[in-house]
Design a protein around this motif. Structure first.
Motif, mmCIF file in Angstrom:
data_model
loop_
_atom_site.group_PDB
_atom_site.id
_atom_site.type_symbol
_atom_site.label_atom_id
_atom_site.label_comp_id
_atom_site.label_asym_id
_atom_site.label_seq_id
_atom_site.Cartn_x
_atom_site.Cartn_y
_atom_site.Cartn_z
ATOM 1 N N SER A 99 0.921 -1.218 0.033
ATOM 2 C CA SER A 99 -0.042 0.128 0.024
ATOM 3 C C SER A 99 0.899 1.209 -0.005
ATOM 4 N N ALA A 100 0.371 2.221 -0.449
ATOM 5 C CA ALA A 100 1.093 3.707 -0.483
ATOM 6 C C ALA A 100 0.739 4.150 0.914
ATOM 7 N N VAL A 101 1.763 4.681 1.504
ATOM 8 C CA VAL A 101 1.713 5.157 3.039
ATOM 9 C C VAL A 101 1.537 6.578 3.090
ATOM 10 N N THR A 102 0.856 7.001 4.030
ATOM 11 C CA THR A 102 0.592 8.327 4.409
ATOM 12 C C THR A 102 0.722 8.553 5.707
ATOM 13 N N PRO A 103 0.418 9.822 6.108
ATOM 14 C CA PRO A 103 0.501 10.033 7.910
ATOM 15 C C PRO A 103 -0.885 9.533 8.308
ATOM 16 N N GLN A 104 -1.886 9.595 7.429
ATOM 17 C CA GLN A 104 -3.001 9.221 8.142
ATOM 18 C C GLN A 104 -3.264 7.756 8.062
ATOM 19 N N ASN A 105 -2.577 7.024 7.288
ATOM 20 C CA ASN A 105 -2.843 5.515 7.262
ATOM 21 C C ASN A 105 -1.639 4.654 7.882
ATOM 22 N N VAL A 106 -0.566 5.072 8.050
ATOM 23 C CA VAL A 106 0.354 4.543 8.670
ATOM 24 C C VAL A 106 0.222 3.593 9.899
ATOM 25 N N LEU A 107 -0.237 4.323 10.973
ATOM 26 C CA LEU A 107 -0.561 3.376 12.009
ATOM 27 C C LEU A 107 -1.647 2.207 11.619
ATOM 28 N N ASP A 108 -2.455 2.142 10.805
ATOM 29 C CA ASP A 108 -3.252 1.038 10.308
ATOM 30 C C ASP A 108 -2.369 0.298 9.803
ATOM 31 N N LEU A 109 -1.442 0.489 8.924
ATOM 32 C CA LEU A 109 -0.515 -0.487 8.178
ATOM 33 C C LEU A 109 0.440 -1.131 8.942
ATOM 34 N N VAL A 110 0.738 -0.469 10.178
ATOM 35 C CA VAL A 110 1.846 -1.229 11.232
ATOM 36 C C VAL A 110 0.875 -1.570 12.436
ATOM 37 N N ALA A 111 -0.205 -1.611 12.341
ATOM 38 C CA ALA A 111 -0.917 -1.949 13.670
ATOM 39 C C ALA A 111 -0.852 -3.460 14.211
ATOM 40 N N PRO A 112 -0.516 -4.851 13.110
ATOM 41 C CA PRO A 112 -0.294 -5.851 14.082
ATOM 42 C C PRO A 112 0.861 -6.039 14.781
ATOM 43 N N LEU A 113 1.736 -5.097 14.497
ATOM 44 C CA LEU A 113 3.057 -5.272 15.331
ATOM 45 C C LEU A 113 3.006 -4.174 16.628
ATOM 46 N N ILE A 114 2.027 -3.362 16.381
ATOM 47 C CA ILE A 114 2.011 -2.514 17.965
ATOM 48 C C ILE A 114 0.978 -3.058 18.806
ATOM 49 N N THR A 115 1.485 -3.657 19.867
ATOM 50 C CA THR A 115 0.438 -4.496 20.667
ATOM 51 C C THR A 115 0.090 -3.524 21.887
ATOM 52 N N SER A 116 0.990 -2.608 22.465
ATOM 53 C CA SER A 116 0.572 -1.599 23.243
ATOM 54 C C SER A 116 1.904 -0.522 23.372
ATOM 55 N N PRO A 117 1.266 0.600 23.178
ATOM 56 C CA PRO A 117 2.149 1.692 23.212
ATOM 57 C C PRO A 117 2.907 1.945 24.429
ATOM 58 N N PRO A 118 4.144 2.512 24.589
ATOM 59 C CA PRO A 118 4.942 2.426 23.629
ATOM 60 C C PRO A 118 5.500 1.341 23.312
ATOM 61 N N MET A 119 5.520 0.865 21.966
ATOM 62 C CA MET A 119 6.105 -0.460 21.587
ATOM 63 C C MET A 119 7.310 -0.354 21.128
ATOM 64 N N TRP A 120 8.463 -1.041 21.749
ATOM 65 C CA TRP A 120 9.922 -0.918 21.486
ATOM 66 C C TRP A 120 10.425 -1.753 20.405
ATOM 67 N N LEU A 121 11.138 -1.243 19.507
ATOM 68 C CA LEU A 121 11.580 -1.845 18.242
ATOM 69 C C LEU A 121 13.223 -1.916 18.339
ATOM 70 N N ASP A 122 13.775 -2.612 17.339
ATOM 71 C CA ASP A 122 15.049 -2.544 17.205
ATOM 72 C C ASP A 122 15.326 -1.385 16.392
ATOM 73 N N VAL A 123 14.451 -1.457 15.253
ATOM 74 C CA VAL A 123 14.847 -0.382 14.095
ATOM 75 C C VAL A 123 13.418 0.090 13.566
#
Length: 175
Positions: free
Chosen positions: A107-131
């Motif tokens: 999908s094309a990413v925008t500031p409006q849709n980016v959280l929906d696109l990465v939602a499966p990885l974000i279980t509870s904010p703040p979610m820590w990532l390596d990168v």
């Protein structure tokens, strides 16, 4: 702004020297740049300094997951999971084949849709990532700003334009 910098160079140098004396730790800072073509050595350095590899990442503007992707070696060696966003369908298929543990959103990413696109990885904010990597060759900063409201990352990679050096400020915004 450049005139201000040029007229106050000594003040800038004094402030920088003062900040350098206040830093925590006794070791000299390594001012070398990280390898922007392969982030794995930087992840290893962090791990050897007491920051264990989490094995989670977000890759916005992921291409095919292999060529010209600084996260490929990290994803393979850390057996990492993550979310990759790429708008080109052919590259999405290649990415999914190369890194099957990574969820690929085509999908094309925008500031409006980016959280929906990465939602499966974000279980509870703040979610820590390596990168967290954002490289979409356009409005990278607005997308990054939205992501940083929900995730924290040990390494943040964002493309910069060397044609516009500091102290100039310029950004491409999403409309």
């Amino acid at each position: 702004q450049i005139e201000h910098f040029l007229h106050h160079q000594e003040e800038y140098q004094k402030n920088l020297a003062e900040l350098s004396h206040r830093r925590i730790g006794q070791e000299r800072c390594d001012t070398s740049l990280s390898d922007t073509q392969n982030i794995w050595p930087t992840v290893e350095r962090l791990a050897s300094s007491g920051f264990p590899v989490l094995g989670r990442y977000i890759n916005i503007g992921a291409n095919d997951g292999q060529s010209d992707d600084p996260l490929y070696a990290y994803a393979v060696k850390a057996n990492a999971t993550g979310v990759a966003v790429e708008r080109d369908p052919a590259r999405c298929q290649e990415h999914a084949s190369a890194l099957p543990r990574v969820m690929v959103n085509c999908s094309a990413v925008t500031p409006q849709n980016v959280l929906d696109l990465v939602a499966p990885l974000i279980t509870s904010p703040p979610m820590w990532l390596d990168v967290l990597k954002v490289d979409i060759d356009s409005y990278d900063c607005p997308v990054l700003e939205v992501l940083l409201e929900r995730v924290s990352a040990r390494i943040i990679m964002v493309e910069s334009n060397p044609s516009i050096p500091p102290p100039y400020k310029w950004a491409m915004l999403h409309h």
